[in-house]
Design an enzyme around this catalytic site. Sequence first.
Site, PDB file in Angstrom:
ATOM      1  N   LYS A  81      32.048 -30.476  50.108  1.00 51.68           N
ATOM      2  CA  LYS A  81      31.426 -31.212  51.233  1.00 51.68           C
ATOM      3  C   LYS A  81      32.498 -31.935  52.049  1.00 51.68           C
ATOM      4  O   LYS A  81      32.506 -31.885  53.275  1.00 51.68           O
ATOM      5  CB  LYS A  81      30.406 -32.253  50.729  1.00 51.68           C
ATOM      6  CG  LYS A  81      29.223 -31.669  49.983  1.00 51.68           C
ATOM      7  CD  LYS A  81      28.210 -32.736  49.620  1.00 51.68           C
ATOM      8  CE  LYS A  81      28.659 -33.748  48.585  1.00 51.68           C
ATOM      9  NZ  LYS A  81      28.948 -33.206  47.251  1.00 51.68           N
ATOM     10  N   ARG A 158      21.320 -39.001  48.941  1.00 48.48           N
ATOM     11  CA  ARG A 158      21.399 -38.378  47.614  1.00 48.48           C
ATOM     12  C   ARG A 158      20.107 -38.568  46.841  1.00 48.48           C
ATOM     13  O   ARG A 158      20.001 -38.069  45.709  1.00 48.48           O
ATOM     14  CB  ARG A 158      22.540 -39.016  46.831  1.00 48.48           C
ATOM     15  CG  ARG A 158      23.767 -38.135  46.639  1.00 48.48           C
ATOM     16  CD  ARG A 158      24.769 -38.986  45.942  1.00 48.48           C
ATOM     17  NE  ARG A 158      25.826 -38.317  45.280  1.00 48.48           N
ATOM     18  CZ  ARG A 158      27.089 -38.272  45.739  1.00 48.48           C
ATOM     19  NH1 ARG A 158      27.392 -38.760  46.917  1.00 48.48           N
ATOM     20  NH2 ARG A 158      28.026 -37.721  45.004  1.00 48.48           N
ATOM     21  N   ARG A 192      40.688 -31.094  41.030  1.00 46.47           N
ATOM     22  CA  ARG A 192      40.900 -31.932  42.223  1.00 46.47           C
ATOM     23  C   ARG A 192      42.038 -32.930  41.998  1.00 46.47           C
ATOM     24  O   ARG A 192      42.132 -33.569  40.946  1.00 46.47           O
ATOM     25  CB  ARG A 192      39.604 -32.682  42.535  1.00 46.47           C
ATOM     26  CG  ARG A 192      39.741 -33.638  43.698  1.00 46.47           C
ATOM     27  CD  ARG A 192      38.435 -34.012  44.341  1.00 46.47           C
ATOM     28  NE  ARG A 192      37.328 -34.221  43.424  1.00 46.47           N
ATOM     29  CZ  ARG A 192      36.050 -34.115  43.783  1.00 46.47           C
ATOM     30  NH1 ARG A 192      35.732 -33.794  45.013  1.00 46.47           N
ATOM     31  NH2 ARG A 192      35.090 -34.325  42.901  1.00 46.47           N
ATOM     32  N   ARG A 236      40.571 -38.360  40.066  1.00 43.58           N
ATOM     33  CA  ARG A 236      39.491 -39.346  40.109  1.00 43.58           C
ATOM     34  C   ARG A 236      38.997 -39.609  38.697  1.00 43.58           C
ATOM     35  O   ARG A 236      38.824 -38.674  37.917  1.00 43.58           O
ATOM     36  CB  ARG A 236      38.330 -38.798  40.957  1.00 43.58           C
ATOM     37  CG  ARG A 236      38.481 -39.041  42.429  1.00 43.58           C
ATOM     38  CD  ARG A 236      37.437 -38.330  43.261  1.00 43.58           C
ATOM     39  NE  ARG A 236      36.052 -38.481  42.817  1.00 43.58           N
ATOM     40  CZ  ARG A 236      35.003 -38.085  43.535  1.00 43.58           C
ATOM     41  NH1 ARG A 236      35.185 -37.532  44.723  1.00 43.58           N
ATOM     42  NH2 ARG A 236      33.780 -38.230  43.087  1.00 43.58           N
ATOM     43  N   ARG A 247      27.299 -35.687  36.423  1.00 41.91           N
ATOM     44  CA  ARG A 247      27.053 -35.726  37.870  1.00 41.91           C
ATOM     45  C   ARG A 247      26.250 -34.498  38.308  1.00 41.91           C
ATOM     46  O   ARG A 247      25.380 -34.598  39.177  1.00 41.91           O
ATOM     47  CB  ARG A 247      28.385 -35.802  38.626  1.00 41.91           C
ATOM     48  CG  ARG A 247      29.049 -37.171  38.477  1.00 41.91           C
ATOM     49  CD  ARG A 247      30.532 -37.160  38.802  1.00 41.91           C
ATOM     50  NE  ARG A 247      30.836 -36.716  40.141  1.00 41.91           N
ATOM     51  CZ  ARG A 247      32.013 -36.194  40.517  1.00 41.91           C
ATOM     52  NH1 ARG A 247      32.996 -36.049  39.636  1.00 41.91           N
ATOM     53  NH2 ARG A 247      32.208 -35.834  41.748  1.00 41.91           N
TER      54      ARG A 247
HETATM   55  P1  AMP Z   1      31.284 -38.690  45.738  1.00 46.06           P
HETATM   56  O1  AMP Z   1      32.685 -38.958  46.197  1.00 46.06           O
HETATM   57  O2  AMP Z   1      30.384 -38.267  46.864  1.00 46.06           O
HETATM   58  O3  AMP Z   1      31.241 -37.750  44.561  1.00 46.06           O
HETATM   59  O4  AMP Z   1      30.702 -40.072  45.228  1.00 46.06           O
HETATM   60  C1  AMP Z   1      31.316 -40.782  44.165  1.00 46.06           C
HETATM   61  C2  AMP Z   1      30.309 -41.707  43.535  1.00 46.06           C
HETATM   62  O5  AMP Z   1      29.879 -42.693  44.486  1.00 46.06           O
HETATM   63  C3  AMP Z   1      29.022 -41.053  43.069  1.00 46.06           C
HETATM   64  O6  AMP Z   1      29.134 -40.435  41.792  1.00 46.06           O
HETATM   65  C4  AMP Z   1      28.087 -42.248  43.040  1.00 46.06           C
HETATM   66  O7  AMP Z   1      28.341 -43.091  41.929  1.00 46.06           O
HETATM   67  C5  AMP Z   1      28.515 -43.014  44.287  1.00 46.06           C
HETATM   68  N1  AMP Z   1      27.739 -42.564  45.478  1.00 46.06           N
HETATM   69  C6  AMP Z   1      28.238 -41.939  46.579  1.00 46.06           C
HETATM   70  N2  AMP Z   1      27.267 -41.698  47.466  1.00 46.06           N
HETATM   71  C7  AMP Z   1      26.122 -42.145  46.914  1.00 46.06           C
HETATM   72  C8  AMP Z   1      24.764 -42.190  47.333  1.00 46.06           C
HETATM   73  N3  AMP Z   1      24.381 -41.677  48.514  1.00 46.06           N
HETATM   74  N4  AMP Z   1      23.855 -42.750  46.506  1.00 46.06           N
HETATM   75  C9  AMP Z   1      24.215 -43.286  45.333  1.00 46.06           C
HETATM   76  N5  AMP Z   1      25.468 -43.287  44.855  1.00 46.06           N
HETATM   77  C10 AMP Z   1      26.429 -42.727  45.638  1.00 46.06           C
END
Ligand code: AMP
Length: 301
Positions: A81, A158, A192, A236, A247
Amino acid sequence: MAVFSRCSRAATAAKTPNAAAAATFSYLIRALSPFSSSSSTTFDPENGLNCNKPAGLGILKREPKGRNVQWAFLGCPGVGKGTYASRLSNLLCIPHIATGDLVRDELASSGPLSSQLKEIVNQGKLVSDEIIIDLLSKRLEKGEAKGESGFILDGFPRTVRQAEILEGVTDIDLVINLKLWEEALLAKCLGRRICSECGGNYNVASIDIKAENGRPGMYMDPLPPPPECASKLITRPDDTEEVVKNRLRIYQAMTRPVEDFYRSRGKLLEFDLPGGIPESWPKLLCALNLEDHDDKQSAAA
Ligand code: AMP
């Protein structure tokens, strides 16, 4: 964008069932979908560039109302994404807003939310709707003050509740649902790497999935860092095998229904990634009707 302070208030108000209904209805200003169909549109990588373009996607940079596009990316962790949202952001000169980045910035700031968020994020769980909408609202308000218009959201919404709140306060024109096989997703998350200095995203995984049972094979080259980043790479903390699997489970339970939410509104573009960036980027541009855009070549470089 006053819209997003309403968004934040809606999320706060939605903590109780009555308030949730009131918030939902008072901010419900749904606009007509820009698409004529009531279902999603599928891009089939096997059909090459003769792709199936959703009706109403000839919009390119500006919506008829004179504002920039408001798009969102859906897709499992590791699908890419961020990669494709940031390329489109460069191409269309529209901010790429990744809620995961907002969360990581908050974590790094050692602000009041920091320790609470750390535990949630490092376990691969979702942050509460209230917190995430608050972070997003602040980011959009900052952007608005700088004259930004339009956005490409990445990682938001999400949950169906986030989608409902967003739908209630602004018009999302298109949701691009990126899809990739699960074995590639895990490998991509584990591969990553991020430059601790410039924040650049790279990948050391070389994905080679053999064709089987009529399913075509897939090869994805690693995305190596430039020499200046090579010694500064970090992973990460939520990209460990156990956390990535969690996840992915959470995506199935909480985010998969968001696909249906947008599918039923005719806003979902399904895009099966045919491989790595060299194969996928031109086809994504084609699916978005962006193939004739002047800047395409430079953005693809
Ligand atoms: P990402 O980089 O998109 O994988 O996001 C990393 C982490 O941030 C996720 O695993 C969640 O803990 C939190 N997070 C990011 N976006 C959201 C969202 N829209 N709703 C809830 N938690 C989020």
